[in-house]
Design an enzyme around this catalytic site. Structure first.
Site, mmCIF file in Angstrom:
data_model
loop_
_atom_site.group_PDB
_atom_site.id
_atom_site.type_symbol
_atom_site.label_atom_id
_atom_site.label_comp_id
_atom_site.label_asym_id
_atom_site.label_seq_id
_atom_site.Cartn_x
_atom_site.Cartn_y
_atom_site.Cartn_z
ATOM 1 N N GLU A 1 4.284 48.262 67.174
ATOM 2 C CA GLU A 1 3.969 46.898 66.832
ATOM 3 C C GLU A 1 4.738 46.534 65.900
ATOM 4 O O GLU A 1 4.618 46.639 64.567
ATOM 5 C CB GLU A 1 2.659 46.751 66.534
ATOM 6 C CG GLU A 1 2.126 45.387 66.637
ATOM 7 C CD GLU A 1 1.853 44.670 65.415
ATOM 8 O OE1 GLU A 1 1.622 43.474 65.155
ATOM 9 O OE2 GLU A 1 1.652 45.378 64.119
ATOM 10 N N ASP B 1 0.585 50.426 64.057
ATOM 11 C CA ASP B 1 0.600 49.002 63.639
ATOM 12 C C ASP B 1 1.545 48.751 62.443
ATOM 13 O O ASP B 1 1.545 49.523 61.816
ATOM 14 C CB ASP B 1 -0.987 48.905 63.164
ATOM 15 C CG ASP B 1 -1.549 47.615 62.527
ATOM 16 O OD1 ASP B 1 -1.490 46.730 63.293
ATOM 17 O OD2 ASP B 1 -1.787 47.426 61.368
HETATM 18 C C1 GLC Z 1 -1.337 44.111 62.796
HETATM 19 C C2 GLC Z 1 -2.133 43.503 63.719
HETATM 20 C C3 GLC Z 1 -2.816 42.342 62.906
HETATM 21 C C4 GLC Z 1 -3.020 42.683 61.589
HETATM 22 C C5 GLC Z 1 -1.839 43.291 60.842
HETATM 23 C C6 GLC Z 1 -2.473 43.807 59.530
HETATM 24 O O1 GLC Z 1 0.099 43.262 62.740
HETATM 25 O O2 GLC Z 1 -1.793 43.121 64.895
HETATM 26 O O3 GLC Z 1 -3.955 41.889 63.527
HETATM 27 O O4 GLC Z 1 -3.518 41.603 60.859
HETATM 28 O O5 GLC Z 1 -1.467 44.336 61.497
HETATM 29 O O6 GLC Z 1 -2.938 44.948 59.595
HETATM 30 C C1 GLC Z 2 3.609 39.483 61.113
HETATM 31 C C2 GLC Z 2 3.920 40.996 61.210
HETATM 32 C C3 GLC Z 2 3.177 41.560 62.400
HETATM 33 C C4 GLC Z 2 1.650 41.086 62.429
HETATM 34 C C5 GLC Z 2 1.456 39.578 62.374
HETATM 35 C C6 GLC Z 2 0.158 39.169 62.035
HETATM 36 O O1 GLC Z 2 4.276 38.835 62.118
HETATM 37 O O2 GLC Z 2 5.146 41.145 61.391
HETATM 38 O O3 GLC Z 2 3.277 42.890 62.235
HETATM 39 O O4 GLC Z 2 1.187 41.502 63.556
HETATM 40 O O5 GLC Z 2 2.290 39.185 61.223
HETATM 41 O O6 GLC Z 2 0.010 37.773 62.524
#
Ligand code: GLC
Ligand code: GLC
Length: 693
Positions: A380, A338
């Site tokens: 991600e 993540d």
């Molecule tokens: C990742 C998850 C998102 C979350 C963020 C913080 O981007 O997909 O849902 O808000 O991490 O953990």
């Molecule tokens: C931003 C971050 C991503 C996360 C997202 C959540 O785009 O780069 O990691 O999933 O915020 O909305």
């Protein structure tokens, strides 16, 4: 020079009498191999590099500690041999990474040994069934590039209330054809708002509302039995503010204060903020949160209750390694890493995608190769496409979300023009061998328009205006738009926003149902299927957010829950409506039609070897509304032609003949035969999956 430690694995007289002399021999051989590594390598005459030599010496110095562990834990010799072989193989790489990250620490060797022992302890806790699958996967590298993999993601509580009931849904996953199941974070979380499970207060316990660790392990075993991979998150950028480590930091425990980024006043945060991007600007401005109890500022990239971990501290790496292996050992096949972009900070930079972030992940990867080699990673990184690919390699993340394809499929749907998508596919789709994309249309998060501005300029698009157009289009503000999206994280200073909404609502189904127009419903269903067919055929693991398979619409009720009201992403995370299940057999119902069509597409995808891997060649067409490509793998070919507009299109049969190397084709989806004697017509939003007959 290697000296055998004075232990049972050294050459000591008492070993000759002892029964384990025979069994310990292969370990001795390992040790000799370790020694041999210091000499020029057989035949090649390549001398040990400086890193290799240092790695070897460092490992040699740890052998007594390892020995003591084998002894204390009574580890069998065959097991020792197996793990030592892997340790030696991957150690130079891991060592090099750790030296690069932490070599300057005065107590580096201490941390190094702690990391090795954490790894070994993690391996020791691994069940034999998982070790068996480790061995199979070592012998089948790239196993995750198979066309047989098709994924679904869900929140346990919203989908089936709890883990026990989820196990009862395995037949449903099989009916749909899934072989990969991503459970959104289900660990213990802080009370109140927990960012959809991403504010974790304990990586070793399950949110009691959904079950227990035992339930998870039982589910993992049942999924394994059913041939479905289990995917969980590794939320390693931050912990919740009530995690034990954060609590310790709050009570002034020095050791744990160093787990996070804490500042007495605004001086340093202000300096950092000059170059930081705001990720959740509607939650809080800036990236730091004032903590009253500590009277300090805390680095919080996301929500104020999500505290960024400080990977400059090797103890944090070690501690998270222990959590990672614990999670892996519950029976997880793939970990979703993540928010990878944010894990390393450096003053004067955006603190995103820094080289050290990659090194940390590579180090976790090397540890996995040793302690849990069946485990793979998914990155991600929802960032610029040039940065997305930097996380992808066999030594880092073997798979990655493909946010660019996702965004550009939606872009093509809005514009009815595939030129930007084509440019991106031509230049950005290929990846290193033994790696692959995870393609998706919707996930639990918002849609951001992460395409490259120069790619856009090259096809005559002004990226800035185009993003504004796309936001207007998908929030239904643009004249003639079919979409019903909702803004997410609208930044009033920059005008930036991202888009929330379910696949069906963004594709026009919500509007069509509201207007009660049969023609619009038809178009919306076709858009949904077209996007899915693209995702299933482009190359990579397709991943659905469950509920999509029957056209779930936006659910605006999230605003009634105070813990969710401030986050529009909940509009596309509704509770599963199991009562709809009855409709699924009914072709006449919208849900039934979408479900059955997807079921069929998935089935075909899994039966079509050409869909394995990533090999793709674009076919030039005369109409920008069309997207056409050949997918091939090991001599198998399929031509995919998709019409991204609500108007019929034609493709020149010569091009199909050349690309498909044949005159007669069968559309795998409809079974219809196509001859290249005449031009081929596509109906509004039609797609063809053509196979030579
Ligand atoms: C990742 C998850 C998102 C979350 C963020 C913080 O981007 O997909 O849902 O808000 O991490 O953990
Ligand atoms: C931003 C971050 C991503 C996360 C997202 C959540 O785009 O780069 O990691 O999933 O915020 O909305």
């Amino acid at each position: 020079m290697w000296h055998a430690p004075a232990t049972r694995h050294g050459f000591h007289a008492h070993d000759i009498e002892s029964h384990h002399f025979e069994t310990s021999r292969s370990f001795c051989e390992n040790m000799i191999a370790l020694k041999l590594n210091s000499r020029p390598r057989d035949g090649h005459g390549v001398a040990e590099t400086r890193n290799e030599k240092r790695a070897r010496i460092a490992l040699e110095r740890m052998l007594p500690t390892l020995e003591a562990f084998w002894e204390a834990e009574d580890v069998e010799q065959v097991e020792i041999d197996e793990v030592m072989e892997r340790l030696q193989r991957h150690w130079p790489r891991l060592f090099g990474l750790l030296v690069g990250l932490y070599g300057e620490q005065w107590d580096f060797f201490y941390h190094l040994e702690q990391i090795v022992m954490t790894m070994i302890r993690g391996w020791r806790m691994r069940d034999e069934s998982l070790r068996q699958s480790d061995r199979q996967r070592i012998n089948n590298p790239g196993w995750y590039t198979s066309e047989k993999l098709v994924g679904g993601a869900l929140y346990v509580d919203l989908f089936s209330e709890n883990l026990g009931k989820l196990r009862d849904q395995i037949p449903y996953f099989q009916k749909l054809g899934l072989t990969y199941l991503h459970l959104m974070p289900l660990f213990a979380v802080r009370p109140g708002n927990n960012d959809g499970g991403y504010a974790i207060s304990n990586y070793r316990s399950i949110d009691p509302r959904v079950g227990t660790l035992d339930d998870l392990k039982q589910l993992a075993a049942a999924l394994r039995e059913a041939g479905i991979l289990l995917v969980l998150d590794f939320v390693f950028n931050h912990t919740a503010d009530d995690h034990y480590w954060a609590q310790q930091a709050q009570s002034g425990n020095e050791e744990f204060e160093d787990y996070y980024f804490l500042f007495d006043n605004r001086t340093v945060p202000d300096q950092y903020e000059q170059t930081l991007r705001e990720i959740f600007p509607t939650v809080r401005r800036g990236s730091f949160t004032w903590h009253d109890g500590m009277q300090r500022w805390v680095w919080t990239t996301f929500n104020s209750f999500q505290w960024d971990l400080n990977y400059h501290n090797p103890e944090v790496f070690r501690a998270m390694l222990a959590e990672m292996l614990f999670i892996a050992n519950t029976g997880v096949d793939l970990l979703r890493l993540d928010a990878v972009a944010f894990i390393w900070k450096q003053m004067g930079t955006m603190c995103e995608n820094l080289p050290e972030a990659h090194e940390i992940i590579q180090a976790f990867n090397a540890c996995a190769r040793i302690a849990a080699p069946g485990l793979i990673f998914k990155s991600e990184a929802i960032v610029h496409p040039d940065e997305v690919v930097r996380y992808i390699s066999e030594e880092e993340c073997q798979t990655s979300y493909n946010p660019t394809l996702m965004a550009l499929l939606w872009e093509s749907l809005a514009t009815r023009d595939t030129k930007l998508l084509q440019r991106s596919l031509a230049r950005r789709h290929q990846l290193p061998s033994q790696t692959t994309w995870v393609n998706y249309l919707r996930c639990h998060d918002d849609i951001g328009w992460t395409f490259d501005d120069d790619d856009a300029a090259a096809v005559g698009i002004n990226a800035y205006h185009h993003r504004h157009f796309l936001n207007a289009f998908y929030t239904g503000q643009f004249e003639g738009s079919f979409a019903r999206g909702v803004p997410f994280q609208h930044n009033v200073d920059t005008g930036d926003m991202r888009i929330s909404g379910t696949l069906a609502s963004l594709a026009g189904l919500e509007q069509a149902i509201e207007l009660d127009r049969v023609d619009l419903k038809e178009l919306a269903i076709r858009r949904i299927l077209l996007l899915n067919a693209s995702m299933l055929s482009a190359g990579g693991i397709p991943l659905m957010y469950l509920g999509e398979e029957w056209g779930t619409l936006n659910d605006y009720d999230f605003v009634k829950d105070p813990a969710k009201a401030g986050d529009t992403r909940w509009v596309h995370r509704p509770k599963m409506q199991w009562n709809y299940l009855d409709e699924l057999g009914d072709d006449g119902s919208i849900r039934g039609r979408i479900f059955k069509s997807l079921q069929k597409l998935i089935e075909i995808r899994k039966q079509t070897p050409a869909f394995s891997g990533l090999e793709m060649e674009l076919i030039a067409t005369q109409s920008p509304q069309l997207l056409a490509y050949v997918r091939s793998n090991a001599g198998n070919r399929v031509i995919v032609v998709s019409n991204f507009s609500e108007h019929p299109q034609t493709i020149d049969s010569n091009r199909l003949r050349t690309a498909g190397m044949g005159r007669f084709f069968e559309d795998l989806y409809t079974g219809q035969t196509i001859t290249t004697a005449e031009d081929v017509h596509l109906e509004p939003y039609q797609f063809l999956w053509l196979h030579r007959v």
